[in-house]
Write an enzyme that holds these catalytic residues in place. Structure first.
Site, PDB file in Angstrom:
ATOM      1  N   GLY A   6      45.334  40.716  38.828  1.00  0.00           N
ATOM      2  CA  GLY A   6      45.585  40.618  37.404  1.00  0.00           C
ATOM      3  C   GLY A   6      46.342  39.350  37.056  1.00  0.00           C
ATOM      4  O   GLY A   6      46.918  38.678  37.914  1.00  0.00           O
ATOM      5  N   SER A   7      46.356  39.036  35.761  1.00  0.00           N
ATOM      6  CA  SER A   7      46.890  37.755  35.302  1.00  0.00           C
ATOM      7  C   SER A   7      48.401  37.638  35.482  1.00  0.00           C
ATOM      8  O   SER A   7      48.923  36.521  35.651  1.00  0.00           O
ATOM      9  CB  SER A   7      46.524  37.539  33.831  1.00  0.00           C
ATOM     10  OG  SER A   7      47.010  38.601  33.030  1.00  0.00           O
ATOM     11  N   THR A   8      49.138  38.758  35.460  1.00  0.00           N
ATOM     12  CA  THR A   8      50.595  38.690  35.619  1.00  0.00           C
ATOM     13  C   THR A   8      50.985  38.545  37.085  1.00  0.00           C
ATOM     14  O   THR A   8      51.967  37.871  37.417  1.00  0.00           O
ATOM     15  CB  THR A   8      51.260  39.933  35.014  1.00  0.00           C
ATOM     16  OG1 THR A   8      50.772  40.141  33.684  1.00  0.00           O
ATOM     17  CG2 THR A   8      52.769  39.782  34.951  1.00  0.00           C
ATOM     18  N   ALA A  23      49.044  46.183  35.285  1.00  0.00           N
ATOM     19  CA  ALA A  23      48.514  47.427  34.732  1.00  0.00           C
ATOM     20  C   ALA A  23      47.760  47.118  33.449  1.00  0.00           C
ATOM     21  O   ALA A  23      48.061  46.140  32.762  1.00  0.00           O
ATOM     22  CB  ALA A  23      49.634  48.427  34.458  1.00  0.00           C
ATOM     23  N   LYS A  26      44.817  51.612  35.523  1.00  0.00           N
ATOM     24  CA  LYS A  26      44.410  50.405  36.229  1.00  0.00           C
ATOM     25  C   LYS A  26      42.920  50.503  36.528  1.00  0.00           C
ATOM     26  O   LYS A  26      42.349  51.580  36.480  1.00  0.00           O
ATOM     27  CB  LYS A  26      45.217  50.235  37.526  1.00  0.00           C
ATOM     28  CG  LYS A  26      46.691  49.881  37.256  1.00  0.00           C
ATOM     29  CD  LYS A  26      47.504  49.701  38.536  1.00  0.00           C
ATOM     30  CE  LYS A  26      46.939  48.663  39.456  1.00  0.00           C
ATOM     31  NZ  LYS A  26      46.779  47.337  38.805  1.00  0.00           N
ATOM     32  N   GLY A  47      40.707  47.892  35.225  1.00  0.00           N
ATOM     33  CA  GLY A  47      39.930  47.045  34.326  1.00  0.00           C
ATOM     34  C   GLY A  47      39.184  45.954  35.066  1.00  0.00           C
ATOM     35  O   GLY A  47      38.116  45.526  34.647  1.00  0.00           O
ATOM     36  N   GLY A  48      39.744  45.550  36.207  1.00  0.00           N
ATOM     37  CA  GLY A  48      39.091  44.548  37.040  1.00  0.00           C
ATOM     38  C   GLY A  48      38.298  45.133  38.186  1.00  0.00           C
ATOM     39  O   GLY A  48      37.858  44.406  39.088  1.00  0.00           O
ATOM     40  N   GLU A  85      43.731  48.923  44.924  1.00  0.00           N
ATOM     41  CA  GLU A  85      45.050  48.860  44.306  1.00  0.00           C
ATOM     42  C   GLU A  85      45.838  50.142  44.565  1.00  0.00           C
ATOM     43  O   GLU A  85      47.036  50.111  44.863  1.00  0.00           O
ATOM     44  CB  GLU A  85      44.908  48.625  42.799  1.00  0.00           C
ATOM     45  CG  GLU A  85      44.442  47.222  42.461  1.00  0.00           C
ATOM     46  CD  GLU A  85      44.067  47.040  40.999  1.00  0.00           C
ATOM     47  OE1 GLU A  85      43.964  45.891  40.565  1.00  0.00           O
ATOM     48  OE2 GLU A  85      43.855  48.056  40.304  1.00  0.00           O
ATOM     49  N   LYS A 123      50.921  45.799  27.049  1.00  0.00           N
ATOM     50  CA  LYS A 123      50.485  46.901  27.915  1.00  0.00           C
ATOM     51  C   LYS A 123      51.427  48.116  27.835  1.00  0.00           C
ATOM     52  O   LYS A 123      51.081  49.197  28.283  1.00  0.00           O
ATOM     53  CB  LYS A 123      50.414  46.425  29.375  1.00  0.00           C
ATOM     54  CG  LYS A 123      49.683  45.105  29.584  1.00  0.00           C
ATOM     55  CD  LYS A 123      48.229  45.199  29.207  1.00  0.00           C
ATOM     56  CE  LYS A 123      47.504  43.877  29.425  1.00  0.00           C
ATOM     57  NZ  LYS A 123      47.459  43.445  30.819  1.00  0.00           N
TER      58      LYS A 123
END
Length: 239
Positions: free
Chosen positions: A36-38, A91, A102, A104-105, A111, A129
């Site tokens: 994820g991006s974070t 998340a 979780k 979405g990807g 995970e 989120k």
């Protein structure tokens, strides 16, 4: 890049750095790195540490494997490291009890394996989120990994308990269904808003359906969540 985008990225970086700085201890040797991006900023922060060669990092999928490699961290696997000292992941949504959605990807199985293997599991996310109730902000449905020849059966069973289910498409990159790293399909099922008190029961109902591999409900798995706010502050939530 717009000023709004800049603020979101800054909030992600702040909460990820805070999560690493406040929780990574000298005795931690095996670290789970999510996707994820974070989490990009989690890997970046760990990669800045002078003792980064002491750590073995366990990925949750292809993206996190690349993050580990790009930040010159030591890559490991669950087979050799079944007990993880601490794991960081993002998340799609978080509720008031730190239950999360979780997947979405499409990496939800890997995970969840890493999170379940970790002594401590920490979520990092921006404040979009942190809605307080699952399904309030995330309206794409609960991701559910299913074996391919069971998808129609599972869709019927999910719809029978009040869901609105559909197979996730692989378009535009791929014609047909999206395929997980494990060769399975993802069924996204919208149940509307799911109160924290009902998440565990709904998760168990779905898990009992034959053909379901795993759900995107992460129920009472996280000990803490670091939320990056648009104003530059970081909110820490714990259970």
């Amino acid at each position: 890049m717009s000023s709004t985008t800049n603020l979101v990225e800054q909030s992600k970086k702040l909460c990820a750095y805070a999560a690493v700085d406040n929780n990574l201890k000298p005795n931690h040797k095996i670290i789970g790195i999510g996707s994820g991006s974070t989490v990009v900023y989690v890997a970046e922060r760990i990669g800045q540490l002078s003792n980064k060669s002491d750590f073995v990092c366990i990925p949750t999928g292809f993206q996190s494997k690349q993050l580990i490699i790009d930040n010159k961290l030591q890559l490991g696997g669950l087979e050799e490291n079944p007990i993880i000292d601490i794991a960081f992941d993002g998340a799609d949504e978080i509720d008031s009890d730190l239950n999360a959605i979780k997947g979405g990807g499409a990496c939800l199985l890997q995970e969840k394996l890493v999170a379940d293997s970790a002594k401590e599991f920490i979520i990092v996310a921006d404040d979009r989120k942190n809605t307080g109730i699952l399904g309030k902000g995330w309206n794409k449905g609960i991701p559910i990994e299913v074996i391919p020849n069971a998808y129609n059966k599972i869709i019927n069973e999910l719809n029978s308990i009040g869901g609105n289910a559909k197979v996730r498409s692989g378009l535009p990159a791929k014609a047909g269904p999206a395929i997980t790293d494990n060769g399975n399909f993802i069924v996204d099922c919208d149940f509307g808003q799911v109160p924290a008190s009902q998440v565990d029961e709904l998760n168990k109902k779905i898990k009992l359906m034959v053909g379901v591999v795993e759900t995107g409900f992460f129920v009472k798995m996280a000990q803490k969540a670091y939320i990056g706010n648009a104003d530059g502050t970081v909110t820490t939530l714990s259970v």
